[in-house]
Design a protein around this motif. Sequence first.
Motif, PDB file in Angstrom:
ATOM      1  N   TYR A 136       4.672 -21.237   9.272  1.00 43.17           N
ATOM      2  CA  TYR A 136       4.932 -21.029  10.696  1.00 43.17           C
ATOM      3  C   TYR A 136       4.052 -19.883  11.194  1.00 43.17           C
ATOM      4  O   TYR A 136       4.090 -18.771  10.645  1.00 43.17           O
ATOM      5  CB  TYR A 136       6.414 -20.713  10.908  1.00 43.17           C
ATOM      6  N   GLY A 140       3.428 -17.656  14.268  1.00 43.75           N
ATOM      7  CA  GLY A 140       3.876 -17.266  15.602  1.00 43.75           C
ATOM      8  C   GLY A 140       4.859 -16.123  15.582  1.00 43.75           C
ATOM      9  O   GLY A 140       5.011 -15.424  14.572  1.00 43.75           O
ATOM     10  N   GLY A 177       6.514 -17.558   7.245  1.00 42.39           N
ATOM     11  CA  GLY A 177       5.865 -16.967   8.422  1.00 42.39           C
ATOM     12  C   GLY A 177       4.576 -16.277   8.014  1.00 42.39           C
ATOM     13  O   GLY A 177       4.437 -15.791   6.891  1.00 42.39           O
ATOM     14  N   THR A 178       3.627 -16.240   8.941  1.00 44.29           N
ATOM     15  CA  THR A 178       2.335 -15.633   8.600  1.00 44.29           C
ATOM     16  C   THR A 178       2.295 -14.143   8.923  1.00 44.29           C
ATOM     17  O   THR A 178       1.329 -13.469   8.600  1.00 44.29           O
ATOM     18  CB  THR A 178       1.191 -16.325   9.377  1.00 44.29           C
ATOM     19  N   GLY A 179       3.337 -13.639   9.588  1.00 41.24           N
ATOM     20  CA  GLY A 179       3.347 -12.222   9.946  1.00 41.24           C
ATOM     21  C   GLY A 179       2.584 -11.943  11.227  1.00 41.24           C
ATOM     22  O   GLY A 179       1.864 -10.956  11.346  1.00 41.24           O
ATOM     23  N   PHE A 180       2.781 -12.799  12.195  1.00 45.13           N
ATOM     24  CA  PHE A 180       2.071 -12.699  13.469  1.00 45.13           C
ATOM     25  C   PHE A 180       2.651 -11.551  14.305  1.00 45.13           C
ATOM     26  O   PHE A 180       3.836 -11.538  14.613  1.00 45.13           O
ATOM     27  CB  PHE A 180       2.228 -14.025  14.215  1.00 45.13           C
ATOM     28  N   LYS A 212      -4.559 -13.999   9.144  1.00 45.46           N
ATOM     29  CA  LYS A 212      -3.231 -14.007   8.495  1.00 45.46           C
ATOM     30  C   LYS A 212      -2.812 -15.439   8.138  1.00 45.46           C
ATOM     31  O   LYS A 212      -2.216 -15.687   7.100  1.00 45.46           O
ATOM     32  CB  LYS A 212      -2.188 -13.382   9.416  1.00 45.46           C
ATOM     33  N   GLN A 217      -4.790 -16.486   5.061  1.00 46.79           N
ATOM     34  CA  GLN A 217      -4.299 -15.825   3.845  1.00 46.79           C
ATOM     35  C   GLN A 217      -2.990 -16.445   3.362  1.00 46.79           C
ATOM     36  O   GLN A 217      -2.804 -16.711   2.172  1.00 46.79           O
ATOM     37  CB  GLN A 217      -4.087 -14.340   4.160  1.00 46.79           C
ATOM     38  N   THR A 218      -2.105 -16.727   4.329  1.00 42.74           N
ATOM     39  CA  THR A 218      -0.804 -17.306   3.964  1.00 42.74           C
ATOM     40  C   THR A 218      -0.991 -18.719   3.407  1.00 42.74           C
ATOM     41  O   THR A 218      -0.391 -19.077   2.378  1.00 42.74           O
ATOM     42  CB  THR A 218       0.123 -17.330   5.196  1.00 42.74           C
ATOM     43  N   PRO A 227       1.818  -7.339   3.355  1.00 42.88           N
ATOM     44  CA  PRO A 227       1.405  -8.596   3.993  1.00 42.88           C
ATOM     45  C   PRO A 227       2.596  -9.429   4.461  1.00 42.88           C
ATOM     46  O   PRO A 227       3.630  -9.457   3.811  1.00 42.88           O
ATOM     47  CB  PRO A 227       0.635  -9.313   2.874  1.00 42.88           C
ATOM     48  N   GLY A 228       2.390 -10.080   5.586  1.00 42.76           N
ATOM     49  CA  GLY A 228       3.367 -11.093   6.009  1.00 42.76           C
ATOM     50  C   GLY A 228       4.581 -10.567   6.747  1.00 42.76           C
ATOM     51  O   GLY A 228       5.527 -11.312   6.970  1.00 42.76           O
ATOM     52  N   TYR A 229       4.539  -9.314   7.199  1.00 41.88           N
ATOM     53  CA  TYR A 229       5.706  -8.825   7.931  1.00 41.88           C
ATOM     54  C   TYR A 229       5.698  -9.373   9.363  1.00 41.88           C
ATOM     55  O   TYR A 229       4.681  -9.340  10.036  1.00 41.88           O
ATOM     56  CB  TYR A 229       5.733  -7.289   8.016  1.00 41.88           C
ATOM     57  N   GLU A 230       6.823  -9.830   9.861  1.00 38.54           N
ATOM     58  CA  GLU A 230       6.890 -10.166  11.281  1.00 38.54           C
ATOM     59  C   GLU A 230       8.251  -9.880  11.902  1.00 38.54           C
ATOM     60  O   GLU A 230       8.396  -9.897  13.114  1.00 38.54           O
ATOM     61  CB  GLU A 230       6.500 -11.611  11.556  1.00 38.54           C
ATOM     62  N   GLY A 231       9.244  -9.614  11.094  1.00 37.16           N
ATOM     63  CA  GLY A 231      10.561  -9.323  11.659  1.00 37.16           C
ATOM     64  C   GLY A 231      11.415 -10.564  11.764  1.00 37.16           C
ATOM     65  O   GLY A 231      11.048 -11.631  11.271  1.00 37.16           O
ATOM     66  N   TYR A 266       5.866 -10.591   2.536  1.00 38.52           N
ATOM     67  CA  TYR A 266       6.522 -11.673   3.268  1.00 38.52           C
ATOM     68  C   TYR A 266       8.042 -11.501   3.290  1.00 38.52           C
ATOM     69  O   TYR A 266       8.795 -12.441   3.094  1.00 38.52           O
ATOM     70  CB  TYR A 266       6.126 -13.041   2.699  1.00 38.52           C
TER      71      TYR A 266
END
Lengths: 462, 507
Positions: free
Chosen positions: A39, A41, A67-70, A82, A85-86, B34-38, B396
């Motif tokens: 995902y 976003g 999630g990709t960490g957007f 990102k 990489q994911t 890497p991969g943090y978004e909340g 992540y």
Amino acid sequence: MMDVVSTAAETKMRDQFQPGAFIGTILTTSGILDTVNVYHGVSGCHAMAQHLRGDHVPNGGYVPVVGTGFLENDAIMGGAKKLEQTLRLVAQGKLAVKAPPQCIWISMSDCPAVGGEDIEGVARGVTAETGVKIIAVENAGFKGGVARGTELTLCKILDEFVEPYDGEREGINLIAPFLMGSANWPFDIDHMVEMLKAAGVKVNLVLSRNLSLADVKRFPMAAANVPLTYEEMPDFVKRSDALGVPTLTDGLVLPYGIGNSEEWLLRLADEYGDGKKARAYLLSEMDEIKKVVARNFNFSWMASFLSDKYAAVCGYAPFAAALTRYLFHDLNIRVKVVGLWSETEAGVQRATEILDPLGDSLDFTVLANPTYFELGEAVKNANVDFVVGSMQDKPLFKGYGIPHLNLCGFYYFNNYNFIPWPLAGVKGSLRLFSEVCRVVDDAFYESEAWKKLNFVPGDGRI
Amino acid sequence: MSKLEAQGYRWLPLKEAFDSLPEIDTAEFNELCPGYEGVWCRYLWTTTYFQQFFHDVVVVTHGPLSCTAAVKNFKQTHYSLHSALPFAHSPCTNMDENAVIMGGTDILADTLKRVDREYRPKLIIVTDTCASYMIHDDVDAVIANLGAEVEAKVVYTPSPGFAGVQCGKAVEAMGPLVAALMDPPKDIDQQGVNVLGVYYDTRFTEAEGRKHGGNTEAYAHLIEGLGLKVHRIMNAGGYDYLRTTPEARVNTIHTAMWGYPVARAMEEQFGTPWLKRQLPMGLQGTKDWVMELAIFMGREEEAERFTKAEEEKLLSLFEETKKLVEGKVLLVECSRNSQAKYGEMLAYARLGEELGMQPYVYSLHPMEFKSQIDDLIAVNEVEGMNPPVLIGPYPYHQPVNVEDVMADLGVNEDQCLYIYDDVFPYAKSGSFDPCNVPRYTTSSQMKRVKGSSFLGVGYAGTGATYRGIIESVKAARRKSKPTFYGRVWSSTPFEFQFAQRKERAST
């Protein structure tokens, strides 16, 4: 008489529970168990994807949504790095899965979509590098609702994985079971497949539920598609037609309650299976029901108590229409207000066609895509005893002081559906009946009076 | 080298850990974690923070219907079900692809008129979403052009989901927006005290029909114990309740993350002074909070009398709890899913320290940590706490395993107490379960104690926490019959397997 009210036709404003297109993708692909969703976003949408993905878990499987960490900077500068990489980590079996998946699906939220993120390009690059098939679906929230997202994904599946087929075709594909609108849909669809098999109908595919990616290649071997939604999906229908699989586009009532189950099963069995077997099966199922409830005073009491009560139903069009018929036909309950939700006009039209014959023997109002406000006011004014809706509208109706039973919507959340028993089919009548009994108890037990009249030791003594 | 160390984790004192981290949302940070978004987003917070707490306010979403679904799917519904918030009517402009290309201001104008006509709220708040914000729809112009056609006050609060890290900057940004809805005070009630930063709960009391509230009662007890008056507990109530908030003499704080931004904005706009101590929990923690207020209001003598009397009531319970846990390690797991909200967990850590425990804080995501500067100020600068925090990649959003934490610290099941935030406590029958490791629910989502604050504040909340800890320690003495939850998550759900497992491990 059936009165259809559609203020939604006058305005674009909506207030109803309709997840976006990316949720359609998540719900479709989460039934293809050897794949992974990535995902791309914003986190708020991601949370909804994570939650609804879980609908496939009961007696199904776990397809991760990574999630990709957007973040904010990615909204400005682009987040392709990102995403890349994911995808690479997932494709290498280093993230979320222990081995490379058969396919990775990319979903996206509004933010990267408006920003013009080239998800197709990134997908092609990582596929070339890792050899893992990656399918990007342009399914941001503004692209439409969950049904549109389902259609977009089904089209991708047909385009990418299904080859033309010239052999013999048999049986049916059941399409989009999560769009039925039942909060018990995972167990309902499993039982519907059992019903069809017992009626000699070959279920070629349930798209999707407990599949592998290889399974979807069987798609064109079916004689027809039976959508479990009333939504119009012209792009999917066109592609499927081209593969030689026609789609049943008339509204077939869903098998909730005994009357509806009989109608649904015999229609499909007579056309695609063995009508005799279907009738024998229905009789044997009814015998099982009778073993539980016939001569059961407890049942007779409650069946009598439910009769002639007043109700409202609010939910996605196919399930809401079926439940309305069930309550009226099977339980002799007068449904006064029906709220139908649908993304397409066809959805409301098919549901009202199914409900129309009731107008000869029942006076009721159908609200097409009402706001919660309209729905609440209509239900209040109808002075019903209880409402059947979804978890999301429970506080609305309870706020009016009206008992509420949450059977509609999705499996998630706060629905206590841990017992793998269907609401659908003849068998499901036992559970449906039990659930309705509970809400009628809520409506008629004098619990407030009990509190006021409760015995207090010493009270009244001089 | 421990497993955690090998994975790049290390313990650092809270302040040093904070300072060691790079600026958030930078390439350096993304490399580190890497991969943090909340979990949520600014739009989600805005629509819950504004709309549900104020029952006569309607929030109009200018964006796709999916955004309102994302809120209703869990957060709004959960808040209604379990925190007594009203059902959130959420009219939306239902923005589609066409509106994204052509703009959606006409639809917004139509929606605002309809909402005013049909819903008749006192206040309409327009929130935008990622899509409408990114296309620069001129919401202010739409509002300005409504004129007399709309009777309600209409306010625009920019709230695109992508703006800010969800549990830090996004919340900070809302402080001025909340204060902007308030009116300048006509009079100041010299005895009036506000409590800011209570999120996740209404001001309704159990006496008014709440099943499990206790938080309002807890603050009323502390404030009225000094002979003062609760003016407003925010956010809650209706528009009139909100707009007259500045008529109090002082603002106190429940949580720094939610309270400080509003307090700062109110100080700037209305000159309302504010006190920085948060989360009155534990005997000393509660006393410190009360004394700070008492000193400001000139009520020290009343405060000494009040706190002494309240402490005496809890003293034997405190001693009993301390006897059971003194010297233990307090495993403070911030959250296995969001890894956020550490202020409340640190308040439990402070309570643990009072009982003689040594807290270790982990699964606090570095991004959340770094973005919540107000919690750091409250915990470290104001209270002087500096417990060890486990810093590392948390890729992540993967939490670290509590059994790995125990191995790293060299403690066994009898030497620790496990507390956790939010959902998903760790459990695996056969090794780590409430039947053998004391586990106490500190999650504001999950903790409900009849007749006490579920947020754990005040003397009633402190007493309930002590009782809960005692019961948790006792429950872990049985060393058998694991919970259903622990069995479900374990490869050894039955006890006959435990011996085989131990045997395998030893060989």
